[in-house]
Design a protein around this motif. Structure first.
Motif, short mmCIF file in Angstrom:
data_model
loop_
_atom_site.label_atom_id
_atom_site.label_comp_id
_atom_site.label_asym_id
_atom_site.label_seq_id
_atom_site.Cartn_x
_atom_site.Cartn_y
_atom_site.Cartn_z
N LEU A 26 -35.49 -23.55 1.09
CA LEU A 26 -36.47 -23.69 0.01
C LEU A 26 -36.65 -25.15 -0.40
CD1 LEU A 26 -38.23 -22.08 -2.05
CD2 LEU A 26 -36.26 -22.11 -3.56
N LEU A 27 -35.57 -25.90 -0.42
CA LEU A 27 -35.64 -27.30 -0.82
C LEU A 27 -36.11 -28.22 0.30
CD1 LEU A 27 -32.36 -27.53 -2.92
CD2 LEU A 27 -34.71 -27.30 -3.75
N ARG A 28 -35.76 -27.89 1.55
CA ARG A 28 -36.07 -28.78 2.66
C ARG A 28 -37.21 -28.31 3.54
NH1 ARG A 28 -31.54 -29.86 6.38
NH2 ARG A 28 -32.98 -31.45 7.09
N GLY A 29 -37.80 -27.17 3.25
CA GLY A 29 -38.84 -26.62 4.12
C GLY A 29 -39.95 -27.61 4.40
N PRO A 30 -40.31 -27.81 5.65
CA PRO A 30 -41.34 -28.81 5.93
C PRO A 30 -42.74 -28.38 5.48
CG PRO A 30 -40.66 -27.72 7.95
CD PRO A 30 -39.76 -27.22 6.86
N ARG A 31 -43.00 -27.09 5.42
CA ARG A 31 -44.32 -26.62 5.02
C ARG A 31 -44.20 -25.68 3.83
NH1 ARG A 31 -46.55 -23.86 10.20
NH2 ARG A 31 -44.59 -22.84 9.85
N ALA A 32 -45.32 -25.46 3.17
CA ALA A 32 -45.33 -24.55 2.01
C ALA A 32 -45.04 -23.12 2.44
CB ALA A 32 -46.68 -24.63 1.31
N GLN A 33 -45.48 -22.73 3.63
CA GLN A 33 -45.21 -21.37 4.10
C GLN A 33 -43.72 -21.12 4.28
OE1 GLN A 33 -47.46 -23.43 5.46
NE2 GLN A 33 -49.43 -22.40 5.38
N ASP A 34 -42.99 -22.14 4.74
CA ASP A 34 -41.54 -22.00 4.88
C ASP A 34 -40.88 -21.82 3.52
OD1 ASP A 34 -41.65 -22.34 7.65
OD2 ASP A 34 -41.54 -24.52 7.46
N ARG A 35 -41.37 -22.53 2.54
CA ARG A 35 -40.80 -22.42 1.19
C ARG A 35 -41.08 -21.05 0.57
NH1 ARG A 35 -42.34 -28.21 0.97
NH2 ARG A 35 -40.35 -29.31 0.87
N VAL A 36 -42.27 -20.53 0.80
CA VAL A 36 -42.62 -19.21 0.26
C VAL A 36 -41.76 -18.14 0.93
CG1 VAL A 36 -44.43 -17.45 0.16
CG2 VAL A 36 -44.95 -19.81 -0.43
N LEU A 37 -41.57 -18.24 2.24
CA LEU A 37 -40.73 -17.28 2.95
C LEU A 37 -39.28 -17.36 2.48
CD1 LEU A 37 -40.81 -15.13 5.16
CD2 LEU A 37 -40.28 -16.93 6.79
N ALA A 38 -38.79 -18.57 2.24
CA ALA A 38 -37.43 -18.74 1.74
C ALA A 38 -37.28 -18.14 0.34
CB ALA A 38 -37.05 -20.21 1.75
N LEU A 39 -38.30 -18.33 -0.50
CA LEU A 39 -38.24 -17.75 -1.85
C LEU A 39 -38.25 -16.23 -1.80
CD1 LEU A 39 -38.29 -18.41 -4.89
CD2 LEU A 39 -40.77 -18.23 -4.76
N ASP A 40 -39.05 -15.67 -0.91
CA ASP A 40 -39.08 -14.21 -0.76
C ASP A 40 -37.73 -13.70 -0.25
OD1 ASP A 40 -40.41 -11.73 -0.87
OD2 ASP A 40 -40.76 -11.80 1.29
N PHE A 41 -37.15 -14.39 0.70
CA PHE A 41 -35.84 -14.02 1.22
C PHE A 41 -34.78 -14.12 0.13
CE2 PHE A 41 -31.84 -15.14 3.38
CZ PHE A 41 -31.68 -13.99 4.14
N LEU A 42 -34.89 -15.15 -0.71
CA LEU A 42 -33.95 -15.32 -1.80
C LEU A 42 -34.04 -14.17 -2.79
CD1 LEU A 42 -31.89 -17.50 -2.59
CD2 LEU A 42 -33.65 -18.53 -3.98
N PHE A 43 -35.26 -13.71 -3.08
CA PHE A 43 -35.43 -12.55 -3.96
C PHE A 43 -34.77 -11.30 -3.37
CE2 PHE A 43 -39.00 -14.49 -6.41
CZ PHE A 43 -38.59 -14.09 -7.66
N VAL A 44 -34.97 -11.09 -2.07
CA VAL A 44 -34.43 -9.89 -1.43
C VAL A 44 -32.90 -9.91 -1.42
CG1 VAL A 44 -34.26 -8.66 0.77
CG2 VAL A 44 -36.47 -9.44 -0.05
#
Length: 91
Positions: A26-44
């Motif tokens: 979430l902090l190092r993701g190179p693109r916004a899509q990577d950050r959104v996917l990491a946030l969704d994974f964090l929620f799960v």
């Protein structure tokens, strides 16, 4: 300690490790899509950790918290996906 107690403890430790990896992405993701996917994974993973705590402490409050987290996680993912596709959330 029973077998179930050991299994839940190991599971919670692994969930904490998975949340750490997701936070790093979430902090190092190179693109916004990577950050959104990491946030969704964090929620799960956080929701699964709450469910593990609910089983460990035999409390229904954790189940209600996990249900709320699932609802907010879905709405957040949908809003962020719409924002990334169109540039706006509310039309």
């Amino acid at each position: 300690m029973t077998l179930l107690g050991v299994a839940i403890t190991v599971t919670l430790v692994l969930y904490a490790l998975a949340m750490g990896v997701a936070l790093l992405r979430l902090l190092r993701g190179p693109r916004a899509q990577d950050r959104v996917l990491a946030l969704d994974f964090l929620f799960v993973v956080a929701m699964q950790a709450l469910l593990g705590l609910a089983i460990r402490y035999d409390s229904s409050m954790y189940f209600e918290g996990a249900l709320l987290m699932a609802l907010f996680g879905f709405v957040t993912s949908a809003a962020l996906a719409k924002f990334l596709l169109r540039g706006e959330v509310i039309e």
